[in-house]
Structures are given as structure tokens and as C-alpha cells.
Motif scaffolding. Structure first.
Motif, PDB file in Angstrom:
ATOM      1  N   PHE A 101       0.821  -1.189   0.017  1.00 47.77           N
ATOM      2  CA  PHE A 101       0.202   0.139  -0.105  1.00 47.77           C
ATOM      3  C   PHE A 101       0.948   1.344   0.051  1.00 47.77           C
ATOM      4  N   THR A 102       2.062   1.095   0.468  1.00 50.64           N
ATOM      5  CA  THR A 102       2.803   2.274   0.642  1.00 50.64           C
ATOM      6  C   THR A 102       3.124   2.954  -0.774  1.00 50.64           C
ATOM      7  N   GLY A 103       3.267   2.257  -2.000  1.00 51.20           N
ATOM      8  CA  GLY A 103       3.496   2.869  -3.183  1.00 51.20           C
ATOM      9  C   GLY A 103       2.351   3.835  -3.541  1.00 51.20           C
ATOM     10  N   PRO A 104       1.075   3.247  -3.774  1.00 59.90           N
ATOM     11  CA  PRO A 104       0.056   4.385  -4.135  1.00 59.90           C
ATOM     12  C   PRO A 104       0.039   5.263  -3.040  1.00 59.90           C
ATOM     13  N   ALA A 105       0.224   5.094  -1.783  1.00 54.33           N
ATOM     14  CA  ALA A 105       0.126   6.111  -0.650  1.00 54.33           C
ATOM     15  C   ALA A 105       0.930   7.165  -0.840  1.00 54.33           C
ATOM     16  N   ILE A 106       2.203   6.836  -1.456  1.00 55.44           N
ATOM     17  CA  ILE A 106       3.171   8.045  -1.570  1.00 55.44           C
ATOM     18  C   ILE A 106       3.036   8.892  -2.877  1.00 55.44           C
TER      19      ILE A 106
END
Length: 310
Positions: A101-106
Motif C-alpha cells: 500500500f505504501t506505493g500508492p500512498a506516496i
């Protein structure tokens, strides 16, 4: 109030089904039927153009299962052994989901969180989550099927009857839960809370109320392996099945849903998985550990209340 008898019915039915399948498969069945209202609520909210409500309710569902439900089951049930070989991989899945999830959150924090770039970045993440969930869960269920199980008691319902009642209870729960989406704005205004708080706490709990209640009913009857399987497998299923399915289905709506979670949501999901892992590591449920998880959830609730809308 209308969900309370449904919670009892789902818990009772899961107990009967687990007599035939064992606690591992029984917990999976309960999570699968119990997460159907969560999926329906999310899709209604996507259609109504409420992306923050969708992400908040899904993240809140993962957190509440790991901290609130798992904590309450330990607090109200007897101290008992747990199946660490089944629970650890599922907690690992939640941790992997948070990392992905970190990728889309960034992407969501470098511009508008609902923009097209965030949607594009979410598609491979959703596909990877689905593949990972199916691979690990399939292997876990295969192991459970090989384990020796006690013969079902004479009072146990037949498996087809149990599954049929579970299906009916799930449909009834979904019908009641759908009403929730239309009342979010009015309720948030009435209590003076943010839309994010209502979604991440209230919607997450109510959307899974029947499933949560079922786990607690089962814990009260002393079947801690089954109760723990319900709580942990439900969190893994939401993170790696419900979230990507909602994201991919949202591509057919006017406003697709990017998985641009807030950092508060990611931190809370990661912390919940770590705390649950710590309580399971000794292979036994303990009441004080359950109280610790409940206290941790209270801290999350306060944090979400203070966070406000994005």
C-alpha cells in the motif's frame, strides 16, 4: 440493534460448520461470509463518490479485527493454545499488504489522492495482493484439510444446513449494512466527528458487527482456536481480498478508487499486525494480552478522531 441477533446467528452457525471442517476452515468460512457486508458497503460508497469513506472503512476493518475483536476474544474467553502455524502466515499477509500500500500512498501524498496516477499505481498492487492471498490461503487451507479432526457431535447441524444459514444471515446483514452508507454524512454532522473518523471506526465496526459478535460468542463458549482464526483471517481477507477486489471493481464506476491510504491508516495497520504477532508468539491466549490489544485500539480511535479529514 438489528445486527445483534445476526451476530449470534452467524457465531452459532460457524460453530456448527467448524464441527465438520475444523477451526481453520471454519474461521475462513466465517470471515468470508462476514466480510460480504464490508464489500457491499465499500461498493455503495464508491458509487456515491466517497473514496475516503471506502479506504477508512477498509483500513478500520483490518485494525478492529486485529486489536478490538482479537483482544475481546482473549479477554472474555479462557486461556488456551493457539495454532501459530495458521495465524502467523495470515499476519504476514497483512504486513505485506501494508508494504504494498505504501506505493500508492506516496503517489497520493505527492498530489491529489484521487488523481489518475494514483489509480494506475494501485492496479498492479491490487493484482499482486490477490495472487499473494490466493497462494498463501490455498496452502493454509490445504494444511487444515490434512489435519485430523474430531467427529462432529450429535447436536451439530449438517454442513449444507450450516452454510445455508450462514448465507441467509449474511444477506440479511448486508441489507442492514447498506442503510449505513446513506446515513454517514448526517451522523457525522450530528456527533461533530469527521467523515474519516466515522468511516474508520463506526462504519468499520458496524460493517463487521455480525462477524465480530460471532467471534466473541465463540470465544465465550471456549473455542479459542476458532475465535482467533475468525479475527485474524478476517483482517487478512479484508487487506488482501476485499481491498483489491473493491479497487478493481471500482474501475467500472465513474470515479475509480486509488489505494492512496493515509499514513495514519498505514501506521495503525502495521502496528496492529505487530501487536497481534507479539500476543500470538507464545502460542497461548492470555486475558491481560487481550486487554492490552483493546487499550491499543482505544489509542487508535483517539488518534483517528484527532486526525480529522484529509
Amino acid at each position: 440493534m438489528s445486527l445483534i441477533p445476526r451476530a449470534w446467528l452467524i457465531g452459532e452457525t460457524t460453530e456448527h460448520a467448524a464441527e465438520h471442517t475444523g477451526p481453520g476452515v471454519g474461521g475462513f468460512l466465517n470471515a468470508s461470509f462476514g466480510n460480504a457486508p464490508e464489500l457491499i458497503i465499500a461498493l455503495f460508497a464508491v458509487g456515491d463518490g466517497l473514496p475516503q469513506v471506502v479506504r477508512g472503512s477498509l483500513a478500520g476493518s483490518v485494525i478492529s479485527n486485529l486489536l478490538l475483536v482479537f483482544g475481546v476474544t482473549q479477554a472474555v474467553g479462557p486461556e488456551s493454545a493457539l495454532d501459530r502455524r495458521s495465524l502467523f502466515p495470515q499476519l504476514g499477509l497483512v504486513g505485506a499488504a501494508v508494504i504494498l500500500f505504501t506505493g500508492p500512498a506516496i503517489v497520493g501524498y505527492t498530489g491529489p489522492p484521487e488523481r489518475h496516477a494514483a489509480v494506475v499505481a494501485s492496479i498492479p498492487v491490487a493484482l499482486a495482493l490477490l495472487v499473494l492471498y490466493l497462494a498463501v490461503t490455498g496452502r493454509n487451507l490445504h494444511r487444515h484439510r490434512r489435519l485430523q479432526r474430531a467427529e462432529p457431535s450429535d447436536t451439530a447441524w449438517a454442513l449444507p444446513v450450516s452454510l445455508g444459514v450462514l448465507a441467509v444471515a449474511t444477506v440479511a446483514t448486508a441489507f442492514v449494512s447498506e442503510i449505513l452508507v446513506g446515513s454517514i454524512d448526517g451522523f457525522a454532522e450530528a456527533v461533530g466527528a469527521s467523515e474519516f473518523f466515522i468511516a474508520a471506526v463506526i462504519v468499520a465496526i458496524v460493517g463487521n458487527a455480525a462477524e465480530h459478535g460471532g467471534a466473541i460468542v465463540i470465544a465465550r463458549s471456549g473455542k479459542m482456536k476458532l475465535a482467533s482464526e475468525i479475527a485474524i483471517s478476517s483482517s487478512a481477507q479484508v487487506a488482501l481480498l476485499v481491498v483489491p477486489v473493491v479497487m478493481l471493481l471500482s474501475l467500472f464506476f465513474a470515479h475509480p478508487l486509488p489505494l492512496s491510504f493515509r499514513w495514519e491508516e498505514l501506521a495503525a495497520m502495521a502496528g496492529a499486525a505487530i501487536l497481534a504477532f507479539a500476543t500470538i508468539s507464545d502460542g497461548c491466549t492470555r486475558r491481560w494480552e487481550g486487554m492490552m490489544l483493546i487499550a491499543a485500539y482505544s489509542v487508535v480511535v483517539v488518534g483517528f478522531f484527532l486526525a480529522g479529514n484529509r
